[in-house]
Design an enzyme around this catalytic site. Structure first.
Site, PDB file in Angstrom:
ATOM      1  N   LYS A 102       0.862  -1.188   0.000  1.00 30.42           N
ATOM      2  CA  LYS A 102       0.000   0.000   0.000  1.00 30.42           C
ATOM      3  C   LYS A 102       0.890   1.226   0.000  1.00 30.42           C
ATOM      4  O   LYS A 102       2.006   1.181   0.515  1.00 30.42           O
ATOM      5  CB  LYS A 102      -0.884   0.020   1.263  1.00 30.42           C
ATOM      6  CG  LYS A 102      -2.086   0.925   1.158  1.00 30.42           C
ATOM      7  CD  LYS A 102      -3.184   0.233   0.398  1.00 30.42           C
ATOM      8  CE  LYS A 102      -4.473   0.986   0.436  1.00 30.42           C
ATOM      9  NZ  LYS A 102      -5.583   0.083   0.095  1.00 30.42           N
TER      10      LYS A 102
HETATM   11  N1  GLU Z   1      -7.185   0.107  -3.199  1.00 29.87           N
HETATM   12  C1  GLU Z   1      -7.982  -1.059  -3.442  1.00 29.87           C
HETATM   13  C2  GLU Z   1      -8.014  -1.951  -2.215  1.00 29.87           C
HETATM   14  O1  GLU Z   1      -7.856  -1.494  -1.097  1.00 29.87           O
HETATM   15  C3  GLU Z   1      -7.564  -1.791  -4.702  1.00 29.87           C
HETATM   16  C4  GLU Z   1      -6.149  -2.301  -4.754  1.00 29.87           C
HETATM   17  C5  GLU Z   1      -5.724  -2.834  -6.104  1.00 29.87           C
HETATM   18  O2  GLU Z   1      -6.527  -2.878  -7.022  1.00 29.87           O
HETATM   19  O3  GLU Z   1      -4.555  -3.209  -6.186  1.00 29.87           O
HETATM   20  O4  GLU Z   1      -8.299  -3.111  -2.278  1.00 29.87           O
END
Ligand code: GLU
Length: 411
Positions: A102
């Site tokens: 993240k």
């Molecule tokens: N930000 C989204 C999540 O928390 C998507 C992450 C992604 O598609 O890699 O799952």
């Protein structure tokens, strides 16, 4: 309790069930790499601004690390670390070949002009381009970022490393993106909501719903649930919450919010209530689809919904989770409920690498297949081991990651 402590708490409940050793717990909880960078940009005013950006790469035992980029003023290392870890368990629960990561920048995205947003994004990629890549770590949208930001990321990364659209997902459909990525998280939430309502012996037509947050996830979830015959009685955004007994007309609400320029502010076909009141409405289904930590030990006793689907990441604090679970509330946890986004990201990434593309129907079908089988596995495990859906989801995820870790050989 800080964000990472909360994830650790849920992790340990599942690790206890799995009888995981202390050493394995430490290994699985420790991020592989945590990067913090300075992002200095010039604002439109000519002022110099220095921001801090983070990328936490939590685990890659099951595949390249994957997770969104959040631009929000509350972002800090602890939050990014907790969200990176959630991504590892999320990708494992839905069984797609990824690890977890993240990123984020501590900035109020709404205060930025388009040009400032682009300069910040490109500068951030200048700082982290050598630790991301289609085989190592693949960013995606999250709060405060969108498809356009993803296109800039691809473009900036490719300047250093050559053409490679699979370095980032959630790109615009016209620019190496996939049909259905934008709706995917909300749609996945809707699919699981309908499944859970059925499993609990209820019908969509007698299900009143309150949705906190009317961003991409909340909007698409609301639309899906209305189309499935639920009565969406309340939705909210930063301007407050809007309630209509018997159900809002979601198409009308979406139209208003898209054309009005200031979200839901001023929507007159509903009663205005507060975001806090929305969480306590007398409804059958509550969908927190905004920030983390909105249901706490303080307001949990007043939450009336017998079913909560966590569309946001970590919307329920652990002490509230315990109170609600003991009170018989069914909670479909974030790492299962909102996994639709990363699932369609996986389709996008796989197709980028083959220069191939599915149509929207195919994306929807495959999304439904992945979400449904993960749901069945979690539901079955929860029943078998007499644990909450959250603990079952963590057990499934942790088990897959620890198996992959051991199979690969630790040293
Ligand atoms: N930000 C989204 C999540 O928390 C998507 C992450 C992604 O598609 O890699 O799952």
């Amino acid at each position: 309790m800080k964000s990472f402590e909360a994830v650790k708490h849920y992790f340990n409940l599942a690790a206890d069930q799995l009888e995981l050793t202390e050493n394995m717990r430490t290994l699985l909880l420790t991020a592989k790499r945590e990067v913090q960078v300075q992002i200095a940009i010039e604002r439109d005013s000519g002022d110099l601004e220095t921001l801090i950006g983070y990328r936490v790469q939590h685990d890659n035992a099951r595949g390249p690390m994957k997770g969104g980029l959040r631009f929000h003023h509350e972002v800090d290392l602890d939050e990014v670390r907790s969200l990176a870890s959630l991504m590892t368990w999320k990708t494992a629960v839905v069984n797609i070949p990824y690890g977890g990561a993240k990123g984020g920048i501590a900035v109020d995205a709404r205060s930025l002009s388009l040009g400032e947003l682009e300069r910040i994004t490109r500068k951030f990629i200048d700082e982290i381009h050598d630790v991301i890549g289609p085989d190592t770590d693949i960013p995606a949208p999250d709060m405060g970022t969108n498809a356009e930001v993803m296109a800039w990321i691809m473009n900036q990364h490719n300047k250093y490393h050559g053409f490679s659209p699979g370095v980032v997902t959630g790109k615009p459909v016209e620019h190496y993106g996939i049909h259905g990525r934008e709706e995917a998280t909300g749609r996945g939430v809707g699919i699981l909501a309908i499944k859970t309502i059925g499993r609990l012996g209820h019908k969509p037509s007698t299900t009143r719903v309150a949705i906190q947050g009317f961003g991409k996830v909340g909007t698409y979830a609301a639309k899906f649930l209305q189309d499935a015959d639920c009565k969406v009685e309340a939705v909210s955004d930063i301007s407050g919450a809007y309630y209509r007994q018997g159900g809002l007309n979601i198409n009308d609400v979406i139209r208003y919010s898209n054309t009005h320029g200031q979200g839901l502010e001023g929507y007159a076909e509903a009663d205005k209530i507060t975001n806090a009141e929305l969480l306590e409405l007398d409804v059958e289904l509550l969908v927190p689809a905004a920030l983390g930590g909105v249901i706490t030990a303080e307001n949990a006793p007043r939450v009336k919904a017998p079913l909560i689907i966590e569309a946001a990441n970590a919307p329920i604090r652990p002490d509230a989770d315990e109170m609600l679970t003991e009170g018989g509330v069914t909670i479909v946890p974030d790492i299962l409920a909102n996994a639709g986004g990363v699932t369609v990201s996986y389709f996008e990434w796989a197709q980028n690498r083959q220069y191939y593309r599915w149509n929207l129907d195919r994306v929807r079908q495959e999304l439904e297949r992945v979400m449904s089988s993960a749901f069945e596995e979690v539901w079955e495990l929860a029943r078998e081991r007499e644990v909450s859906l959250r603990t079952a989801a963590f057990m499934l995820g942790i088990n897959r990651v620890s198996r992959a870790t051991v199979l690969a050989g630790i040293t």
